[in-house]
Design an enzyme around this catalytic site. Structure first.
Site, mmCIF file in Angstrom:
data_model
loop_
_atom_site.group_PDB
_atom_site.id
_atom_site.type_symbol
_atom_site.label_atom_id
_atom_site.label_comp_id
_atom_site.label_asym_id
_atom_site.label_seq_id
_atom_site.Cartn_x
_atom_site.Cartn_y
_atom_site.Cartn_z
ATOM 1 N N TRP A 103 0.838 -1.202 0.000
ATOM 2 C CA TRP A 103 0.000 0.000 0.000
ATOM 3 C C TRP A 103 0.868 1.245 0.000
ATOM 4 O O TRP A 103 0.587 2.207 -0.713
ATOM 5 C CB TRP A 103 -0.976 -0.006 1.170
ATOM 6 C CG TRP A 103 -1.947 -1.135 1.105
ATOM 7 C CD1 TRP A 103 -2.050 -2.179 1.973
ATOM 8 C CD2 TRP A 103 -2.955 -1.362 0.100
ATOM 9 N NE1 TRP A 103 -3.047 -3.034 1.567
ATOM 10 C CE2 TRP A 103 -3.624 -2.563 0.424
ATOM 11 C CE3 TRP A 103 -3.347 -0.671 -1.054
ATOM 12 C CZ2 TRP A 103 -4.661 -3.086 -0.337
ATOM 13 C CZ3 TRP A 103 -4.386 -1.189 -1.826
ATOM 14 C CH2 TRP A 103 -5.026 -2.385 -1.459
ATOM 15 N N ASP A 173 -1.637 6.651 6.352
ATOM 16 C CA ASP A 173 -2.665 5.751 5.838
ATOM 17 C C ASP A 173 -2.963 4.775 6.972
ATOM 18 O O ASP A 173 -2.170 3.884 7.266
ATOM 19 C CB ASP A 173 -2.142 5.013 4.604
ATOM 20 C CG ASP A 173 -3.119 3.946 4.106
ATOM 21 O OD1 ASP A 173 -4.182 3.750 4.732
ATOM 22 O OD2 ASP A 173 -2.807 3.297 3.086
ATOM 23 N N LYS A 197 -12.077 -1.956 6.665
ATOM 24 C CA LYS A 197 -11.347 -2.903 7.506
ATOM 25 C C LYS A 197 -11.791 -2.788 8.954
ATOM 26 O O LYS A 197 -12.229 -3.758 9.532
ATOM 27 C CB LYS A 197 -9.840 -2.671 7.387
ATOM 28 C CG LYS A 197 -9.213 -3.397 6.208
ATOM 29 C CD LYS A 197 -8.816 -2.511 5.109
ATOM 30 C CE LYS A 197 -8.364 -3.274 3.880
ATOM 31 N NZ LYS A 197 -7.609 -2.418 2.977
HETATM 32 C C1 PLP Z 1 -7.068 -1.868 1.972
HETATM 33 C C2 PLP Z 1 -6.025 -0.821 2.097
HETATM 34 C C3 PLP Z 1 -5.948 0.232 1.176
HETATM 35 C C4 PLP Z 1 -6.851 0.333 -0.027
HETATM 36 O O1 PLP Z 1 -8.105 0.688 0.375
HETATM 37 P P1 PLP Z 1 -9.290 0.984 -0.676
HETATM 38 O O2 PLP Z 1 -10.319 1.581 0.212
HETATM 39 O O3 PLP Z 1 -9.664 -0.324 -1.270
HETATM 40 O O4 PLP Z 1 -8.787 1.933 -1.688
HETATM 41 C C5 PLP Z 1 -4.974 1.187 1.382
HETATM 42 N N1 PLP Z 1 -4.139 1.128 2.428
HETATM 43 C C6 PLP Z 1 -4.188 0.129 3.327
HETATM 44 C C7 PLP Z 1 -3.232 0.120 4.470
HETATM 45 C C8 PLP Z 1 -5.128 -0.874 3.185
HETATM 46 O O5 PLP Z 1 -5.193 -1.874 4.080
#
Ligand code: PLP
Length: 361
Positions: A103, A173, A197
């Site tokens: 990511w 993030d 998540k």
């Molecule tokens: C799942 C995830 C993403 C991507 O998320 P989307 O909402 O599908 O764009 C980005 N960063 C991390 C750390 C993730 O676990």
């Protein structure tokens, strides 16, 4: 209960059963309105109360001050890989990125389209099995911001504390560990997280941004990509993901009802310890893939002595109602995602199952 299984999916992931039940209760007619939340105008008074309550409760949980805006956007965490540099890479047109997984790499890819990216540290050489040490980070004091990924969903590593970045704004993030513990938001310039998540259903990204960063956006930036647009319109410049935000609000209320993020964190520590301690005592049969000191409380990644046994365990587990244990292909092995909503009993039952599997195999 109600045919629920143990859902270890990395995302979209398990939601609190109490939240699902409350949503079910109000599904067809929300609190006497005669319509579902899904069917109502985002401009209605009823919906306005829903989105305001969601924002208020998130502010309460994370103790977010008035100097920060809280936004509910679309495009997932992935759009934030672009929006962050487009909005705040000025004035110096360069940023530091700490690369700890797939990511982070995707975030770097988009930032490079906007300006200069300095990879301040990376754990790629060891297939992202650890978090770089503070002393190994080559931070640039002139960078417009430092970006890091607090929890690496795929590789099962997590920052136990924020990197120290001096006066440079810290951008995080936090998609896979937002709300898993209390953090000091004042240390951050911007936090973003896809909801699916640890916070709600897919379709919403939460963005917490320090208001003084908002003036950095270039004047010619597309309206929709500009954070100012969404701040000025309280996340309702266009139709937001109304139902998703409603569920996030229920999750926030559920967390407050539990006693807040300190209580949640204690539960997360206990759940993760159950699994890691068992693995560590298995004489190498179950071996964690992440460096011990960097292990994630949210995504527990591990391997068995060989791939055949891994396949066998995943398949036997599925028969017993443990779903979503297959690891990401870039790590292999298994991954148990045990987010906030995942019950302790499910971890205990998984450990019991793994114990028996080892005896029989
Ligand atoms: C799942 C995830 C993403 C991507 O998320 P989307 O909402 O599908 O764009 C980005 N960063 C991390 C750390 C993730 O676990």
């Amino acid at each position: 209960m109600e045919n629920r299984i143990y859902n270890f999916s990395a995302g979209p992931a398990i939601l609190p059963l109490d939240v699902l039940k409350e949503a079910k209760e109000d599904f067809v007619s929300y609190k006497g309105t005669g319509m579902s939340v899904m069917e109502m105008s985002h401009r209605s008074k009823t919906y306005d109360d829903i989105i305001k309550a969601a924002e208020r409760d998130i502010r309460t949980l994370l103790n977010i001050g008035d100097d920060y805006a809280v936004l509910f956007l679309q495009g997932g965490a992935t759009l934030q890989f672009s929006m962050v540099p487009l909005n705040i890479m000025a004035p110096n047109n360069k940023a530091d990125y700490i690369v700890t997984g797939s990511w982070s790499k995707k975030a770097v890819k988009e930032a490079k389209r906007v300006g200069d990216v300095n990879i301040a540290a990376s754990s790629e050489e060891s297939n992202f099995n650890n978090i770089p040490k503070q002393e190994d980070m080559k931070l640039d004091a002139e960078a417009s911001y430092v970006h890091f990924t607090s929890n690496n969903t795929i590789f099962g590593t997590q920052f136990s504390a924020e990197p120290s970045v001096g006066d440079v704004p810290l951008v995080c993030d936090a998609s896979s560990d937002i709300l898993h513990k209390k953090i000091d938001v004042n240390k951050y310039g911007l936090i973003y997280a896809g909801a699916q998540k640890n916070m709600g259903p897919a379709g919403v990204a939460l963005v917490i941004i320090k208001k003084n960063l908002l003036d950095r956006a270039p004047a010619d930036l597309h309206t929709y990509l500009n954070y100012n647009t969404h701040v000025e319109k309280d996340s309702m410049y266009n139709t937001p993901s109304t139902y998703g935000i409603y569920i996030i609000g229920l999750v926030a209320k559920w967390l407050i009802g539990l006693g807040g993020l300190d209580v949640m964190y204690k539960m997360n520590l206990e759940k993760a310890a159950l699994l890691y301690d068992f693995m560590d005592a298995s004489g190498g049969y179950f071996s964690g893939t992440a460096a011990k000191e960097d292990r994630s409380l949210m995504n527990v990644t591990f391997r068995l002595p060989n791939e055949d046994l891994e396949k066998k365990l995943i398949s036997e587990a599925a028969d017993k109602g443990f779903s979503g244990l297959k690891g990401h292909r870039s790590v292999g092995g298994l991954r148990a995602s045990i987010y906030n909503a995942f019950p302790k009993k499910g971890v205990e039952d998984l450990v019991e199952f793994m114990k028996n599997f080892k005896v029989n195999n």
